[in-house]
Enzyme design. Sequence first.
Site, PDB file in Angstrom:
ATOM      1  N   ASP A 263      25.069  18.642  -8.031  1.00 35.84           N
ATOM      2  CA  ASP A 263      25.270  20.102  -8.046  1.00 35.84           C
ATOM      3  C   ASP A 263      25.512  20.610  -6.617  1.00 35.84           C
ATOM      4  O   ASP A 263      25.772  21.793  -6.405  1.00 35.84           O
ATOM      5  CB  ASP A 263      24.128  20.836  -8.757  1.00 35.84           C
ATOM      6  CG  ASP A 263      22.790  20.677  -8.061  1.00 35.84           C
ATOM      7  OD1 ASP A 263      22.700  19.911  -7.082  1.00 35.84           O
ATOM      8  OD2 ASP A 263      21.812  21.330  -8.502  1.00 35.84           O
ATOM      9  N   SER A 264      25.467  19.698  -5.646  1.00 36.42           N
ATOM     10  CA  SER A 264      25.887  20.045  -4.280  1.00 36.42           C
ATOM     11  C   SER A 264      27.348  20.500  -4.288  1.00 36.42           C
ATOM     12  O   SER A 264      27.810  21.120  -3.327  1.00 36.42           O
ATOM     13  CB  SER A 264      25.715  18.833  -3.346  1.00 36.42           C
ATOM     14  OG  SER A 264      26.301  17.674  -3.914  1.00 36.42           O
TER      15      SER A 264
ATOM     16  N   ASP B 105      24.168  15.621 -12.498  1.00 34.16           N
ATOM     17  CA  ASP B 105      23.070  16.408 -11.947  1.00 34.16           C
ATOM     18  C   ASP B 105      22.922  17.696 -12.768  1.00 34.16           C
ATOM     19  O   ASP B 105      23.826  18.547 -12.756  1.00 34.16           O
ATOM     20  CB  ASP B 105      23.455  16.765 -10.496  1.00 34.16           C
ATOM     21  CG  ASP B 105      22.269  16.956  -9.605  1.00 34.16           C
ATOM     22  OD1 ASP B 105      21.138  16.750 -10.064  1.00 34.16           O
ATOM     23  OD2 ASP B 105      22.490  17.299  -8.418  1.00 34.16           O
TER      24      ASP B 105
ATOM     25  N   LYS C  27      20.314  13.672 -14.015  1.00 30.77           N
ATOM     26  CA  LYS C  27      19.274  13.761 -12.970  1.00 30.77           C
ATOM     27  C   LYS C  27      18.638  15.149 -13.043  1.00 30.77           C
ATOM     28  O   LYS C  27      19.352  16.153 -13.190  1.00 30.77           O
ATOM     29  CB  LYS C  27      19.872  13.532 -11.583  1.00 30.77           C
ATOM     30  CG  LYS C  27      18.839  13.730 -10.455  1.00 30.77           C
ATOM     31  CD  LYS C  27      19.347  13.216  -9.124  1.00 30.77           C
ATOM     32  CE  LYS C  27      20.200  14.196  -8.369  1.00 30.77           C
ATOM     33  NZ  LYS C  27      19.557  15.475  -8.014  1.00 30.77           N
TER      34      LYS C  27
ATOM     35  N   GLU D 112      15.618  17.704 -11.144  1.00 32.60           N
ATOM     36  CA  GLU D 112      14.781  17.889  -9.951  1.00 32.60           C
ATOM     37  C   GLU D 112      13.358  18.259 -10.357  1.00 32.60           C
ATOM     38  O   GLU D 112      13.160  19.235 -11.090  1.00 32.60           O
ATOM     39  CB  GLU D 112      15.354  19.008  -9.070  1.00 32.60           C
ATOM     40  CG  GLU D 112      16.602  18.609  -8.335  1.00 32.60           C
ATOM     41  CD  GLU D 112      17.100  19.706  -7.388  1.00 32.60           C
ATOM     42  OE1 GLU D 112      16.347  20.646  -7.054  1.00 32.60           O
ATOM     43  OE2 GLU D 112      18.268  19.605  -6.989  1.00 32.60           O
TER      44      GLU D 112
ATOM     45  N   GLU E 260      14.128  12.888  -1.526  1.00 36.80           N
ATOM     46  CA  GLU E 260      14.900  13.641  -0.520  1.00 36.80           C
ATOM     47  C   GLU E 260      14.005  14.194   0.585  1.00 36.80           C
ATOM     48  O   GLU E 260      12.992  14.855   0.319  1.00 36.80           O
ATOM     49  CB  GLU E 260      15.658  14.797  -1.214  1.00 36.80           C
ATOM     50  CG  GLU E 260      16.501  15.603  -0.228  1.00 36.80           C
ATOM     51  CD  GLU E 260      17.597  16.441  -0.857  1.00 36.80           C
ATOM     52  OE1 GLU E 260      17.834  16.342  -2.075  1.00 36.80           O
ATOM     53  OE2 GLU E 260      18.231  17.198  -0.103  1.00 36.80           O
TER      54      GLU E 260
END
Length: 260
Positions: free
Chosen positions: A43-44, A82, A111, A113, A177
């Site tokens: 999602d970056s 993501d 993925k 978070e 991270e």
Amino acid sequence: MFNRQIKSILKKKYKSPIVCLTAYSEPIAKILDKYCDIILVGDSVGMVLYGSKTTRDVKFETMLLHAKAVKRAAKKSLIVFDMPYKTYSNKFLAFKNAKRVIKETKCHAVKLEGGKKISGIIKHLIKKKIPVMGHIGLLPQHAVNFKTKGKNINQRKTILEDAIVLSECGVFAIVIECVIESLAKEITNQVKVPTIGIGASRHCDGQILVTDDMIGLSNFHPKFVRKYSNVKKMIEISVKKYSQDIKNKKFPSSNNVYNK
Ligand code: KIV
């Protein structure tokens, strides 16, 4: 329940470092596929391609389009999607969206978070046969600052606990991270699944970077990124030359036009 690529990634722990990068497009995915074990449709993309200040602005539909392009191009690597902000706030929403991801994009895994707090959601997805990659330490979807995590004892304890809970839930790998090196090492030694570091040291079982940072195309230059080329500069030089050639009537030449 795991596919061939996931099984081979699990086997790499303690044996061979796992290579991961992000991709959002077909041409980049095609190159990465030759060298990467995992390609993350991160999602970056929101910050890197769309100029958003945060990853929170990324829409689910946007991610689906990028994921389809990446999956179409990559034949060998494991492709991880993501899940964007607020698309997995409860287990029912998470499953509805993750099921759509797998069906429409053909990505192999998702993925999410978060650690202990979202373990119920992760367990539900895994029970429904959706492979999940965890992400702990600095969580860009929730971060108030981008400081290294795990410096104080309570934070360290929480992050270690998050890693153990995720591993017990059945995730096939965990992205760590921006945590301090000794914590990344401790997590990697304690959990049975591979850890993938980003700004978290060489002690992890694998590494991931945002491709655009690594090739020098983005405007993001944190200490943990090694810049392998300066693509921004290469584009600048090419565009400048193109502009000069047009102005000086050097482009197009007879080679670039149809004469017949
Ligand atoms: O969105 C992303 O690119 C990521 C990586 C930085 C791990 O989550």
